[in-house]
Enzyme design. Structure first.
Site, PDB file in Angstrom:
ATOM      1  N   ASP A  30       0.852  -1.192   0.000  1.00 57.64           N
ATOM      2  CA  ASP A  30       0.000   0.000   0.000  1.00 57.64           C
ATOM      3  C   ASP A  30       0.889   1.244   0.000  1.00 57.64           C
ATOM      4  O   ASP A  30       1.910   1.307   0.687  1.00 57.64           O
ATOM      5  CB  ASP A  30      -0.923  -0.008   1.231  1.00 57.64           C
ATOM      6  CG  ASP A  30      -2.061   0.977   1.098  1.00 57.64           C
ATOM      7  OD1 ASP A  30      -3.211   0.535   0.985  1.00 57.64           O
ATOM      8  OD2 ASP A  30      -1.794   2.210   1.088  1.00 57.64           O
ATOM      9  N   HIS A  46     -11.168  -7.353 -12.845  1.00 59.30           N
ATOM     10  CA  HIS A  46     -11.816  -6.219 -12.185  1.00 59.30           C
ATOM     11  C   HIS A  46     -13.204  -6.589 -11.653  1.00 59.30           C
ATOM     12  O   HIS A  46     -14.068  -7.046 -12.401  1.00 59.30           O
ATOM     13  CB  HIS A  46     -11.957  -5.056 -13.175  1.00 59.30           C
ATOM     14  CG  HIS A  46     -12.611  -3.854 -12.575  1.00 59.30           C
ATOM     15  ND1 HIS A  46     -11.900  -2.826 -11.989  1.00 59.30           N
ATOM     16  CD2 HIS A  46     -13.921  -3.524 -12.438  1.00 59.30           C
ATOM     17  CE1 HIS A  46     -12.742  -1.913 -11.537  1.00 59.30           C
ATOM     18  NE2 HIS A  46     -13.978  -2.319 -11.792  1.00 59.30           N
ATOM     19  N   HIS A 100     -12.001  -1.340  -7.074  1.00 62.75           N
ATOM     20  CA  HIS A 100     -11.514  -2.637  -7.577  1.00 62.75           C
ATOM     21  C   HIS A 100     -11.281  -3.438  -6.303  1.00 62.75           C
ATOM     22  O   HIS A 100     -10.428  -3.041  -5.475  1.00 62.75           O
ATOM     23  CB  HIS A 100     -10.228  -2.442  -8.393  1.00 62.75           C
ATOM     24  CG  HIS A 100      -9.605  -3.693  -8.927  1.00 62.75           C
ATOM     25  ND1 HIS A 100      -9.229  -3.842 -10.261  1.00 62.75           N
ATOM     26  CD2 HIS A 100      -9.266  -4.859  -8.330  1.00 62.75           C
ATOM     27  CE1 HIS A 100      -8.704  -5.041 -10.448  1.00 62.75           C
ATOM     28  NE2 HIS A 100      -8.699  -5.674  -9.285  1.00 62.75           N
ATOM     29  N   HIS A 102     -10.258  -5.147  -3.141  1.00 65.65           N
ATOM     30  CA  HIS A 102      -8.923  -5.365  -2.573  1.00 65.65           C
ATOM     31  C   HIS A 102      -9.052  -5.670  -1.093  1.00 65.65           C
ATOM     32  O   HIS A 102      -9.961  -5.178  -0.412  1.00 65.65           O
ATOM     33  CB  HIS A 102      -8.030  -4.138  -2.791  1.00 65.65           C
ATOM     34  CG  HIS A 102      -8.639  -2.853  -2.329  1.00 65.65           C
ATOM     35  ND1 HIS A 102      -9.570  -2.157  -3.077  1.00 65.65           N
ATOM     36  CD2 HIS A 102      -8.474  -2.146  -1.184  1.00 65.65           C
ATOM     37  CE1 HIS A 102      -9.935  -1.065  -2.427  1.00 65.65           C
ATOM     38  NE2 HIS A 102      -9.293  -1.048  -1.255  1.00 65.65           N
TER      39      HIS A 102
END
Ligand code: AMP
Ligand code: ZN
Length: 116
Positions: A30, A46, A100, A102
């Site tokens: 990150d 996606h 998206h 995560h």
């Protein structure tokens, strides 16, 4: 998805610090870590969020691939013994900022006993 930043990372159009990659899953650091270990784990396909993802067979398969990869990712970041927290923010109230799916894998310090 042309304008999705995580799809761009999958395609190599935006740099990332990769931790793990296979045919279906990518894990990278990150940009703004909240703990000594803060890795994002994403499906290469996606899906806008976890809710959408888990409503399709393709999404469920991709989720299975993420969980299949998880032990190796945890090993690579050295959290096997220490433990970790796996977080998904889904939708507006949860503060999801990248659309998206995560998972945040965080650890490397004591995270306390409360979620918030
Ligand atoms: P969320 O708020 O759950 O949608 O989390 C999005 C996360 O993506 C945040 O923790 C950001 O720091 C992180 N992020 C955004 N852009 C990038 C990037 N290009 N590379 C790595 N992490 C990113
Ligand atoms: Zn995407």
């Amino acid at each position: 998805m042309d304008n999705c930043i995580f799809c761009k990372i999958v395609r190599g159009e935006i740099p990332s610090t990769k931790i793990y990659e296979d045919d279906n899953v990518l894990a990278f650091k990150d940009l703004h870590p909240v703990s000594p270990v803060h890795v994002l784990i994403i499906p290469k396909i996606h899906f806008a969020n976890l809710h959408v993802m888990s409503a399709s067979e393709e999404g469920l398969k991709a989720l299975g691939e993420i969980y299949r990869a998880l032990p190796e990712i945890v090993r690579l970041v050295g959290l096997e013994e220490k433990g970790f927290r796996l977080i998904n923010n889904c939708g507006a109230s949860a503060g999801q900022s990248v659309m998206h799916t995560h998972f945040h894998l965080i650890g490397g310090r004591s995270l306390g006993t409360r979620i918030l």
